[in-house]
Design a protein around this motif. Sequence first.
Motif, PDB file in Angstrom:
ATOM      1  N   LEU A  89       0.813  -1.209   0.000  1.00  0.00           N
ATOM      2  CA  LEU A  89       0.000   0.000   0.000  1.00  0.00           C
ATOM      3  C   LEU A  89       0.849   1.261   0.000  1.00  0.00           C
ATOM      4  CD1 LEU A  89      -2.767  -0.989   2.601  1.00  0.00           C
ATOM      5  CD2 LEU A  89      -2.967  -0.938   0.095  1.00  0.00           C
ATOM      6  N   LEU A  90       2.001   1.189   0.655  1.00  0.00           N
ATOM      7  CA  LEU A  90       2.808   2.397   0.793  1.00  0.00           C
ATOM      8  C   LEU A  90       4.264   2.064   1.077  1.00  0.00           C
ATOM      9  CD1 LEU A  90       3.378   2.657   4.105  1.00  0.00           C
ATOM     10  CD2 LEU A  90       1.000   3.380   4.090  1.00  0.00           C
ATOM     11  N   GLN A 129      -1.936   1.978  11.922  1.00  0.00           N
ATOM     12  CA  GLN A 129      -2.746   3.195  11.932  1.00  0.00           C
ATOM     13  C   GLN A 129      -1.905   4.424  11.625  1.00  0.00           C
ATOM     14  OE1 GLN A 129      -5.026   3.510  15.525  1.00  0.00           O
ATOM     15  NE2 GLN A 129      -6.191   5.265  14.823  1.00  0.00           N
ATOM     16  N   ILE A 130      -0.735   4.516  12.231  1.00  0.00           N
ATOM     17  CA  ILE A 130       0.153   5.655  12.000  1.00  0.00           C
ATOM     18  C   ILE A 130       0.585   5.709  10.540  1.00  0.00           C
ATOM     19  CG2 ILE A 130       2.454   6.580  12.484  1.00  0.00           C
ATOM     20  CD1 ILE A 130       2.062   5.495  15.379  1.00  0.00           C
ATOM     21  N   LYS A 131       0.983   4.580  10.009  1.00  0.00           N
ATOM     22  CA  LYS A 131       1.469   4.547   8.627  1.00  0.00           C
ATOM     23  C   LYS A 131       0.365   4.880   7.627  1.00  0.00           C
ATOM     24  CE  LYS A 131       5.212   1.220   9.389  1.00  0.00           C
ATOM     25  NZ  LYS A 131       5.754  -0.117   9.048  1.00  0.00           N
ATOM     26  N   GLU A 155      -4.015   8.835   4.179  1.00  0.00           N
ATOM     27  CA  GLU A 155      -5.481   8.873   4.155  1.00  0.00           C
ATOM     28  C   GLU A 155      -6.067   7.530   3.723  1.00  0.00           C
ATOM     29  OE1 GLU A 155      -6.546  12.206   1.716  1.00  0.00           O
ATOM     30  OE2 GLU A 155      -5.926  13.670   3.221  1.00  0.00           O
ATOM     31  N   LEU A 156      -5.537   6.456   4.293  1.00  0.00           N
ATOM     32  CA  LEU A 156      -5.984   5.107   3.947  1.00  0.00           C
ATOM     33  C   LEU A 156      -6.637   4.351   5.103  1.00  0.00           C
ATOM     34  CD1 LEU A 156      -2.880   3.953   1.859  1.00  0.00           C
ATOM     35  CD2 LEU A 156      -5.194   4.343   0.967  1.00  0.00           C
ATOM     36  N   TRP A 157      -6.302   4.682   6.322  1.00  0.00           N
ATOM     37  CA  TRP A 157      -6.725   3.894   7.482  1.00  0.00           C
ATOM     38  C   TRP A 157      -8.237   3.683   7.530  1.00  0.00           C
ATOM     39  CZ3 TRP A 157      -5.318   0.555  10.990  1.00  0.00           C
ATOM     40  CH2 TRP A 157      -6.039   0.410  12.167  1.00  0.00           C
ATOM     41  N   GLU A 158      -8.993   4.708   7.246  1.00  0.00           N
ATOM     42  CA  GLU A 158     -10.450   4.644   7.409  1.00  0.00           C
ATOM     43  C   GLU A 158     -11.131   3.751   6.372  1.00  0.00           C
ATOM     44  OE1 GLU A 158      -8.631   7.372   7.313  1.00  0.00           O
ATOM     45  OE2 GLU A 158      -8.786   8.116   9.380  1.00  0.00           O
TER      46      GLU A 158
END
Length: 217
Positions: free
Chosen positions: A19-20, A128-130, A135-138
């Motif tokens: 993802l990142l 969660q931090i990463k 703007e992906l956590w949610e």
Amino acid sequence: MNTTSQRPTVFLFDIDGTLLLTGGAGRRAIEAAFALHTGRADACSGFSFGGMTDRAIVRAGLLAVGAAVTDALIDAVIASYLTHLGSEIGQSAGYKVMPGVHETIAALRGHAHCAIGLGTGNVRGGAQIKLRRGELWEHFDFGGFGCDDEDRTQKVGCRHWNRCVTMRSGQLLRSAALWISGLATNARIVRRRMAWSLRSIPEISVMRSSRARNEFR
């Protein structure tokens, strides 16, 4: 995959490299944590973090420097790591969301029969931090994290799967296909390691994020 069939489908995504990218923020944070607790910032310099959970990384680092390994010490190192990770992620010039990820997630969320989760070695707080900076956590409905089990292939199929069932109804567990991005390179290994908890899942596949995006355009 035939999207017109509306077959319930669960997509699990790894974070780092899928993802990142954090630009080295995670390693810098773990080095700072080890420096604080063992005086050895280089505790993890001799091995790659790839495929390991955060707790397994800390355990390996403690063993590498000859420290007495206890759950309490692992917890303390993880807590310090999360403190440092917040600042490292925030200032990392090399942080980036991988190309196509936002489009992939948007495409999958556009289908009511899809559930999107995480299958990662990161502890929940680290994930969660990463993800929040990008703007992906949610966007993820559920997840299996490195704080659930040091063995990442075991944790994916446990209670987090049941959370998905609760959200999407009992029909999902009985008939869903499971697609995995970034957790493993060999689908047969994933099937074997998770079979005890996912034995009712008829289809387990390994994919790249781009494939999910293309399938659900």
